[in-house]
Design a protein around this motif. Structure first.
Motif, PDB file in Angstrom:
ATOM      1  N   MET A 196       0.854  -1.167   0.000  1.00  0.00           N
ATOM      2  CA  MET A 196       0.000   0.000   0.000  1.00  0.00           C
ATOM      3  C   MET A 196       0.903   1.233   0.000  1.00  0.00           C
ATOM      4  O   MET A 196       1.810   1.342   0.802  1.00  0.00           O
ATOM      5  CB  MET A 196      -0.911  -0.042   1.231  1.00  0.00           C
ATOM      6  CG  MET A 196      -2.009   0.965   1.185  1.00  0.00           C
ATOM      7  SD  MET A 196      -3.134   0.874   2.598  1.00  0.00           S
ATOM      8  CE  MET A 196      -3.943  -0.667   2.324  1.00  0.00           C
ATOM      9  N   LYS A 197       0.631   2.162  -0.893  1.00  0.00           N
ATOM     10  CA  LYS A 197       1.458   3.353  -1.034  1.00  0.00           C
ATOM     11  C   LYS A 197       1.135   4.431  -0.001  1.00  0.00           C
ATOM     12  O   LYS A 197       1.957   5.292   0.264  1.00  0.00           O
ATOM     13  CB  LYS A 197       1.299   3.925  -2.443  1.00  0.00           C
ATOM     14  CG  LYS A 197       1.830   3.023  -3.519  1.00  0.00           C
ATOM     15  CD  LYS A 197       1.566   3.599  -4.889  1.00  0.00           C
ATOM     16  CE  LYS A 197       1.965   2.602  -5.952  1.00  0.00           C
ATOM     17  NZ  LYS A 197       1.554   3.029  -7.291  1.00  0.00           N
ATOM     18  N   VAL A 198      -0.057   4.394   0.539  1.00  0.00           N
ATOM     19  CA  VAL A 198      -0.432   5.382   1.553  1.00  0.00           C
ATOM     20  C   VAL A 198       0.438   5.139   2.785  1.00  0.00           C
ATOM     21  O   VAL A 198       0.552   4.012   3.257  1.00  0.00           O
ATOM     22  CB  VAL A 198      -1.926   5.259   1.920  1.00  0.00           C
ATOM     23  CG1 VAL A 198      -2.290   6.209   3.042  1.00  0.00           C
ATOM     24  CG2 VAL A 198      -2.805   5.500   0.704  1.00  0.00           C
ATOM     25  N   ALA A 241      -5.127   3.338   6.555  1.00  0.00           N
ATOM     26  CA  ALA A 241      -4.101   2.459   5.983  1.00  0.00           C
ATOM     27  C   ALA A 241      -3.434   1.634   7.078  1.00  0.00           C
ATOM     28  O   ALA A 241      -3.146   0.444   6.892  1.00  0.00           O
ATOM     29  CB  ALA A 241      -3.068   3.275   5.220  1.00  0.00           C
ATOM     30  N   ILE A 279      -8.616   5.232  -1.487  1.00  0.00           N
ATOM     31  CA  ILE A 279      -7.449   4.348  -1.519  1.00  0.00           C
ATOM     32  C   ILE A 279      -7.783   2.927  -1.978  1.00  0.00           C
ATOM     33  O   ILE A 279      -6.932   2.051  -1.923  1.00  0.00           O
ATOM     34  CB  ILE A 279      -6.751   4.299  -0.133  1.00  0.00           C
ATOM     35  CG1 ILE A 279      -7.675   3.700   0.925  1.00  0.00           C
ATOM     36  CG2 ILE A 279      -6.226   5.660   0.264  1.00  0.00           C
ATOM     37  CD1 ILE A 279      -6.997   3.375   2.248  1.00  0.00           C
ATOM     38  N   ASN A 298      -7.936   1.447  -4.727  1.00  0.00           N
ATOM     39  CA  ASN A 298      -7.040   0.859  -5.723  1.00  0.00           C
ATOM     40  C   ASN A 298      -5.679   0.494  -5.138  1.00  0.00           C
ATOM     41  O   ASN A 298      -4.886  -0.179  -5.798  1.00  0.00           O
ATOM     42  CB  ASN A 298      -6.862   1.807  -6.911  1.00  0.00           C
ATOM     43  CG  ASN A 298      -8.158   1.972  -7.676  1.00  0.00           C
ATOM     44  OD1 ASN A 298      -8.997   1.079  -7.729  1.00  0.00           O
ATOM     45  ND2 ASN A 298      -8.342   3.146  -8.253  1.00  0.00           N
ATOM     46  N   GLU A 299      -5.405   0.927  -3.913  1.00  0.00           N
ATOM     47  CA  GLU A 299      -4.136   0.611  -3.264  1.00  0.00           C
ATOM     48  C   GLU A 299      -4.271  -0.456  -2.195  1.00  0.00           C
ATOM     49  O   GLU A 299      -3.283  -0.829  -1.557  1.00  0.00           O
ATOM     50  CB  GLU A 299      -3.547   1.877  -2.647  1.00  0.00           C
ATOM     51  CG  GLU A 299      -3.206   2.931  -3.681  1.00  0.00           C
ATOM     52  CD  GLU A 299      -2.538   4.136  -3.061  1.00  0.00           C
ATOM     53  OE1 GLU A 299      -1.702   3.949  -2.160  1.00  0.00           O
ATOM     54  OE2 GLU A 299      -2.862   5.253  -3.482  1.00  0.00           O
TER      55      GLU A 299
END
Length: 162
Positions: free
Chosen positions: A1-3, A88, A126, A128-129
């Protein structure tokens, strides 16, 4: 996850003596929200009804830890501007739990309808993450659980392993 996520610290069950009378605590952690309104200790629990041995009716709860009351307050709004980072962090911990117990299903709902809606909007940002191993479904009261999609108002959420 980029967040970005907060660093998670496990918490022992001795912190929740009063809770243990009515739920079994399967996972417990804390992390700190740091932002424009200050620093807040947040706690997250995954629980099931006392004495239940299954993994299908689990509950995810989180909120600001009140040290004096020794309780999680899920009604406080920190307004720290870090809701995506908090979600997240919660998603990461839920995913870790689901990797240990892939048969588990974790129910989550805001403490109010507006908070559930806020979570829905933030999840939508979010979605898509979300890691491939995590399935998020939304509850539509008249229908049941369906795959999470933007633009649908949900009453609650169900997290499970894919």
């Amino acid at each position: 996850m980029k967040v970005p996520q907060y660093k998670i610290h496990s918490v022992g069950l001795e912190e929740y003596r009063d809770y243990l009378n009515y739920v079994d605590i399967l996972d417990s952690c804390k992390f700190y929200s740091i932002g424009k309104s200050g620093n807040f200790e947040l706690r997250m629990l995954i629980t099931r009804a006392k004495g239940d041995s299954g993994f299908k009716d689990l509950n995810l709860g989180f909120g600001v830890w009140n040290e004096e009351a020794r309780d999680i307050d899920d009604g406080i709004e920190t307004r720290n501007g870090d809701m995506q980072r908090i979600l997240a962090t919660v998603a990461k911990r839920a995913l870790e739990f689901l990797s240990r117990y892939p048969e588990a299903e974790i129910f989550a709902k805001g403490s109010t309808a507006s908070r559930t809606r806020l979570y829905q909007m933030e999840i939508g940002k979010i979605i898509n993450e979300v890691p491939d191993g995590l399935r998020i479904e939304g509850l539509i009261s008249q229908i049941g659980f369906v795959d999470f999609r933007k633009g649908i108002n949900f009453d609650a959420f169900l997290l499970s392993a894919k």
